[in-house]
Motif scaffolding. Structure first.
Motif, PDB file in Angstrom:
ATOM      1  N   LYS A 130       0.891  -1.298   0.045  1.00 31.65           N
ATOM      2  CA  LYS A 130      -0.004  -0.110   0.034  1.00 31.65           C
ATOM      3  C   LYS A 130       0.822   1.311   0.065  1.00 31.65           C
ATOM      4  O   LYS A 130       0.488   2.376  -0.818  1.00 31.65           O
ATOM      5  CB  LYS A 130      -0.761   0.119   1.245  1.00 31.65           C
ATOM      6  CG  LYS A 130      -1.937   0.889   1.328  1.00 31.65           C
ATOM      7  CD  LYS A 130      -2.714   0.878   2.434  1.00 31.65           C
ATOM      8  CE  LYS A 130      -3.959   1.783   2.483  1.00 31.65           C
ATOM      9  NZ  LYS A 130      -4.737   1.396   3.776  1.00 31.65           N
ATOM     10  N   HIS A 131       1.973   1.185   0.793  1.00 29.79           N
ATOM     11  CA  HIS A 131       2.961   2.391   0.897  1.00 29.79           C
ATOM     12  C   HIS A 131       4.237   1.871   0.594  1.00 29.79           C
ATOM     13  O   HIS A 131       5.029   1.677   1.726  1.00 29.79           O
ATOM     14  CB  HIS A 131       2.778   3.057   2.144  1.00 29.79           C
ATOM     15  CG  HIS A 131       1.397   3.569   2.556  1.00 29.79           C
ATOM     16  ND1 HIS A 131       0.554   2.682   3.406  1.00 29.79           N
ATOM     17  CD2 HIS A 131       0.522   4.387   2.332  1.00 29.79           C
ATOM     18  CE1 HIS A 131      -0.453   3.186   3.391  1.00 29.79           C
ATOM     19  NE2 HIS A 131      -0.724   4.243   2.950  1.00 29.79           N
ATOM     20  N   PRO A 132       4.686   1.642  -0.467  1.00 32.33           N
ATOM     21  CA  PRO A 132       6.081   1.046  -0.802  1.00 32.33           C
ATOM     22  C   PRO A 132       7.116   2.016  -0.242  1.00 32.33           C
ATOM     23  O   PRO A 132       8.064   1.543   0.314  1.00 32.33           O
ATOM     24  CB  PRO A 132       5.989   0.775  -2.417  1.00 32.33           C
ATOM     25  CG  PRO A 132       5.149   1.850  -2.836  1.00 32.33           C
ATOM     26  CD  PRO A 132       4.036   1.798  -1.832  1.00 32.33           C
ATOM     27  N   TYR A 133       7.085   3.185  -0.488  1.00 29.41           N
ATOM     28  CA  TYR A 133       7.950   4.153  -0.071  1.00 29.41           C
ATOM     29  C   TYR A 133       8.219   4.250   1.454  1.00 29.41           C
ATOM     30  O   TYR A 133       9.268   4.023   2.195  1.00 29.41           O
ATOM     31  CB  TYR A 133       7.863   5.485  -0.640  1.00 29.41           C
ATOM     32  CG  TYR A 133       8.186   5.550  -2.120  1.00 29.41           C
ATOM     33  CD1 TYR A 133       9.410   5.274  -2.528  1.00 29.41           C
ATOM     34  CD2 TYR A 133       6.902   5.666  -3.116  1.00 29.41           C
ATOM     35  CE1 TYR A 133       9.724   5.295  -4.219  1.00 29.41           C
ATOM     36  CE2 TYR A 133       7.195   5.748  -4.280  1.00 29.41           C
ATOM     37  CZ  TYR A 133       8.401   5.620  -4.853  1.00 29.41           C
ATOM     38  OH  TYR A 133       8.574   5.514  -6.219  1.00 29.41           O
ATOM     39  N   VAL A 134       6.772   4.262   1.996  1.00 26.54           N
ATOM     40  CA  VAL A 134       6.922   4.184   3.573  1.00 26.54           C
ATOM     41  C   VAL A 134       7.582   3.053   4.118  1.00 26.54           C
ATOM     42  O   VAL A 134       8.262   2.933   5.215  1.00 26.54           O
ATOM     43  CB  VAL A 134       5.550   4.394   4.075  1.00 26.54           C
ATOM     44  CG1 VAL A 134       5.386   4.126   5.577  1.00 26.54           C
ATOM     45  CG2 VAL A 134       4.952   5.621   3.720  1.00 26.54           C
ATOM     46  N   THR A 135       7.047   1.914   3.394  1.00 27.27           N
ATOM     47  CA  THR A 135       7.666   0.658   3.917  1.00 27.27           C
ATOM     48  C   THR A 135       9.351   0.616   3.787  1.00 27.27           C
ATOM     49  O   THR A 135       9.898   0.095   4.585  1.00 27.27           O
ATOM     50  CB  THR A 135       7.028  -0.458   3.025  1.00 27.27           C
ATOM     51  OG1 THR A 135       5.745  -0.582   3.242  1.00 27.27           O
ATOM     52  CG2 THR A 135       7.820  -1.805   3.590  1.00 27.27           C
ATOM     53  N   MET A 136       9.825   1.246   2.647  1.00 36.75           N
ATOM     54  CA  MET A 136      11.104   1.071   2.622  1.00 36.75           C
ATOM     55  C   MET A 136      12.057   1.944   3.592  1.00 36.75           C
ATOM     56  O   MET A 136      12.832   1.662   4.236  1.00 36.75           O
ATOM     57  CB  MET A 136      11.576   1.932   1.168  1.00 36.75           C
ATOM     58  CG  MET A 136      13.007   1.982   0.753  1.00 36.75           C
ATOM     59  SD  MET A 136      13.509   2.854  -0.800  1.00 36.75           S
ATOM     60  CE  MET A 136      12.900   4.460  -0.394  1.00 36.75           C
ATOM     61  N   PHE A 137      11.266   3.238   4.087  1.00 42.34           N
ATOM     62  CA  PHE A 137      11.963   3.983   5.051  1.00 42.34           C
ATOM     63  C   PHE A 137      11.796   3.447   6.338  1.00 42.34           C
ATOM     64  O   PHE A 137      12.788   3.814   7.300  1.00 42.34           O
ATOM     65  CB  PHE A 137      11.527   5.298   4.961  1.00 42.34           C
ATOM     66  CG  PHE A 137      11.925   6.318   3.904  1.00 42.34           C
ATOM     67  CD1 PHE A 137      13.337   6.867   4.093  1.00 42.34           C
ATOM     68  CD2 PHE A 137      11.205   6.649   2.697  1.00 42.34           C
ATOM     69  CE1 PHE A 137      13.747   7.512   3.116  1.00 42.34           C
ATOM     70  CE2 PHE A 137      11.666   7.614   1.737  1.00 42.34           C
ATOM     71  CZ  PHE A 137      13.136   7.892   1.910  1.00 42.34           C
ATOM     72  N   HIS A 138      10.650   2.418   6.497  1.00 40.65           N
ATOM     73  CA  HIS A 138      10.595   1.933   7.810  1.00 40.65           C
ATOM     74  C   HIS A 138      11.836   1.022   8.014  1.00 40.65           C
ATOM     75  O   HIS A 138      12.178   0.804   9.221  1.00 40.65           O
ATOM     76  CB  HIS A 138       9.367   1.038   7.606  1.00 40.65           C
ATOM     77  CG  HIS A 138       9.029   0.127   9.106  1.00 40.65           C
ATOM     78  ND1 HIS A 138       8.799   0.888  10.209  1.00 40.65           N
ATOM     79  CD2 HIS A 138       9.116  -1.135   9.326  1.00 40.65           C
ATOM     80  CE1 HIS A 138       8.517  -0.186  11.176  1.00 40.65           C
ATOM     81  NE2 HIS A 138       8.801  -1.234  10.543  1.00 40.65           N
TER      82      HIS A 138
END
Length: 204
Positions: A20-28
């Protein structure tokens, strides 16, 4: 000043089978993984402990802020924070989505979120023990700070998940009690009947 943050319950719907949020997941993952990698291999690239210390602390600080304020809200629908009222009393707030809104959470993102949130403090705990038994007080301090920052986010989100008014140990106890009751009920439901049946007498 206008608030440009995304409302807590108004994130976009996820496409089926995709994050759903690939960039958010990456920064997580990015900041905490990078902090661990730098901690392990910084001695190969620099002999300066100060440079390594500052780099790891900056990465940990960015990770703490990102996980606390962004990734938890978007990936699992949880958030926690602290505020001080007019009387100077500190209050801790733990929130989670309820009802149908909880179904908007992407299962893949939720797994990534919790795995990273749990594994990272475990690794830093190992680093603390290694530095402690290796008699490296400087690295022990750095690993301990990392453990506190990662552990704080883990504790906050676990409290959000199980409820702010519920003790973690009691929640764990309740979980195991429910599992035991469920297992016993299942075993009883599957057990063969033990009723009395008439036996043939072989008498004509």
């Amino acid at each position: 000043m206008d608030d440009d943050t995304i409302p807590f319950d108004e994130e976009d719907e996820a496409r089926a089978g995709k994050l759903k949020h690939p960039y958010v997941t990456m920064f997580h993952l990015a900041f905490r993984v990078t902090a661990i990698v730098v901690y392990i291999f910084c001695g190969w690239f620099s002999k300066s402990f100060i440079a390594s210390f500052v780099t790891v602390i900056l990465l940990l600080s960015m990770d703490f802020w990102t996980v606390k304020n962004i990734t938890g809200r978007l990936m699992v629908g949880l958030r926690w924070w602290n505020y001080v009222d007019d009387n100077g009393i500190s209050h801790w707030v733990f929130e989670s989505r309820k009802g149908a809104k909880q179904n908007r959470i992407n299962p893949s993102e939720a797994r990534i979120f919790w795995l990273a949130l749990i594994i990272s403090p475990i690794l830093w705990g190992v680093f603390v023990l290694v530095a402690l038994f290796g008699l490296k007080p400087k690295w022990l301090l750095l690993a301990f700070i990392a453990l506190i920052l990662n552990g704080a986010n883990l504790y906050g989100y676990v409290k959000c998940k199980i409820g702010s008014n519920k003790n973690i140990s009691s929640a764990t106890s309740d979980f195991f009690k429910k599992q035991v009751i469920h297992n016993v009920t299942t075993m009883m439901a599957k057990s063969p009947p033990t009723g009395n049946f008439s036996q043939p007498t072989n008498i004509i």
